[in-house]
Scaffold this motif. Sequence first.
Motif, PDB file in Angstrom:
ATOM      1  N   ASN A  81     -31.474   2.564  53.117  1.00 45.11           N
ATOM      2  CA  ASN A  81     -30.688   2.016  54.233  1.00 45.11           C
ATOM      3  C   ASN A  81     -29.191   2.206  54.034  1.00 45.11           C
ATOM      4  O   ASN A  81     -28.483   2.601  54.962  1.00 45.11           O
ATOM      5  CB  ASN A  81     -31.002   0.533  54.431  1.00 45.11           C
ATOM      6  CG  ASN A  81     -32.378   0.310  55.014  1.00 45.11           C
ATOM      7  OD1 ASN A  81     -32.942   1.180  55.678  1.00 45.11           O
ATOM      8  ND2 ASN A  81     -32.946  -0.846  54.749  1.00 45.11           N
ATOM      9  N   LYS A  84     -28.210   5.884  54.450  1.00 39.00           N
ATOM     10  CA  LYS A  84     -28.279   6.283  55.865  1.00 39.00           C
ATOM     11  C   LYS A  84     -27.122   5.677  56.654  1.00 39.00           C
ATOM     12  O   LYS A  84     -26.392   6.373  57.365  1.00 39.00           O
ATOM     13  CB  LYS A  84     -29.622   5.847  56.468  1.00 39.00           C
ATOM     14  CG  LYS A  84     -29.736   6.086  57.961  1.00 39.00           C
ATOM     15  CD  LYS A  84     -29.654   7.553  58.293  1.00 39.00           C
ATOM     16  CE  LYS A  84     -29.746   7.782  59.790  1.00 39.00           C
ATOM     17  NZ  LYS A  84     -29.228   9.098  60.149  1.00 39.00           N
ATOM     18  N   ASP A  88     -24.542   8.515  56.170  1.00 42.15           N
ATOM     19  CA  ASP A  88     -25.303   9.391  57.053  1.00 42.15           C
ATOM     20  C   ASP A  88     -26.147  10.395  56.266  1.00 42.15           C
ATOM     21  O   ASP A  88     -26.248  11.567  56.621  1.00 42.15           O
ATOM     22  CB  ASP A  88     -24.373  10.114  58.037  1.00 42.15           C
ATOM     23  CG  ASP A  88     -25.121  10.640  59.253  1.00 42.15           C
ATOM     24  OD1 ASP A  88     -26.154  10.037  59.623  1.00 42.15           O
ATOM     25  OD2 ASP A  88     -24.688  11.662  59.820  1.00 42.15           O
ATOM     26  N   ASN A  90     -29.930  11.269  54.785  1.00 43.35           N
ATOM     27  CA  ASN A  90     -31.332  10.986  55.085  1.00 43.35           C
ATOM     28  C   ASN A  90     -32.233  11.360  53.924  1.00 43.35           C
ATOM     29  O   ASN A  90     -32.160  12.492  53.419  1.00 43.35           O
ATOM     30  CB  ASN A  90     -31.773  11.773  56.324  1.00 43.35           C
ATOM     31  CG  ASN A  90     -31.028  11.336  57.555  1.00 43.35           C
ATOM     32  OD1 ASN A  90     -31.086  10.172  57.927  1.00 43.35           O
ATOM     33  ND2 ASN A  90     -30.310  12.259  58.179  1.00 43.35           N
ATOM     34  N   ASN A  91     -33.093  10.408  53.550  1.00 44.26           N
ATOM     35  CA  ASN A  91     -34.069  10.661  52.508  1.00 44.26           C
ATOM     36  C   ASN A  91     -34.976  11.805  52.940  1.00 44.26           C
ATOM     37  O   ASN A  91     -35.373  11.886  54.090  1.00 44.26           O
ATOM     38  CB  ASN A  91     -34.884   9.390  52.242  1.00 44.26           C
ATOM     39  CG  ASN A  91     -35.824   9.527  51.070  1.00 44.26           C
ATOM     40  OD1 ASN A  91     -35.610  10.325  50.170  1.00 44.26           O
ATOM     41  ND2 ASN A  91     -36.886   8.741  51.076  1.00 44.26           N
ATOM     42  N   ASP A  93     -34.267  14.802  53.469  1.00 42.20           N
ATOM     43  CA  ASP A  93     -33.472  15.899  54.029  1.00 42.20           C
ATOM     44  C   ASP A  93     -32.247  16.155  53.153  1.00 42.20           C
ATOM     45  O   ASP A  93     -32.062  17.255  52.646  1.00 42.20           O
ATOM     46  CB  ASP A  93     -33.007  15.585  55.462  1.00 42.20           C
ATOM     47  CG  ASP A  93     -34.154  15.548  56.448  1.00 42.20           C
ATOM     48  OD1 ASP A  93     -35.151  16.262  56.242  1.00 42.20           O
ATOM     49  OD2 ASP A  93     -34.054  14.795  57.433  1.00 42.20           O
ATOM     50  N   ASP A  94     -31.424  15.125  52.988  1.00 40.05           N
ATOM     51  CA  ASP A  94     -30.180  15.252  52.225  1.00 40.05           C
ATOM     52  C   ASP A  94     -30.380  14.941  50.749  1.00 40.05           C
ATOM     53  O   ASP A  94     -29.616  15.394  49.904  1.00 40.05           O
ATOM     54  CB  ASP A  94     -29.112  14.313  52.795  1.00 40.05           C
ATOM     55  CG  ASP A  94     -28.826  14.619  54.251  1.00 40.05           C
ATOM     56  OD1 ASP A  94     -28.561  15.790  54.559  1.00 40.05           O
ATOM     57  OD2 ASP A  94     -28.898  13.689  55.076  1.00 40.05           O
TER      58      ASP A  94
END
Length: 178
Positions: A81, A84, A88, A90-91, A93-94
Amino acid sequence: MKNKFKPRKWQSKAFKIVDKCNASTKTEVIPVNACVGSGKTIVGSYALGSFIKMNQDKKTIQAFVTPRIKLCAQQTNEIINVLKNEFDLNNEDDYELIRKDCTQNKINLRNSTFSANHAIFVICDESLWGTDNNATDPEGRWHSWIKFFNERKNEGYIFGNMIFDEAHNFENKCHKII
């Protein structure tokens, strides 16, 4: 921080210290002495996200250690959380967040392929320092983790933060942490 939540005064100061340490090449120990529910996990999560942002074009690996299995899920959710909402990120993806807890008898560290350039491990205390059944090395898990992190270093990963939640629970391991 993006101010998506209003940090407490001590947290704002801590964020500045974290950013300074994340930008440094020195190894630092930053003790946070704050009571239950004061927002320590937010500061730890901030450290993880800040390090990823500062090293976005590189490969990084970090860890968040919890003293109990039940905290693994709670800390995992809070880290996701904060990363994110504040960075910004994302688990999956990033970054990839990987939970390791001792409900598995042996801790499998063989898979070193991550879905993103940034890996964060949430590790239960017993998974970091515990022993496996019939283990010949009483510190086998610790030695496996050190070997694992050194292998990632040899693959070009930069080791960032290792956060110990409820650090007083790890006092007898202090000589290893530092």
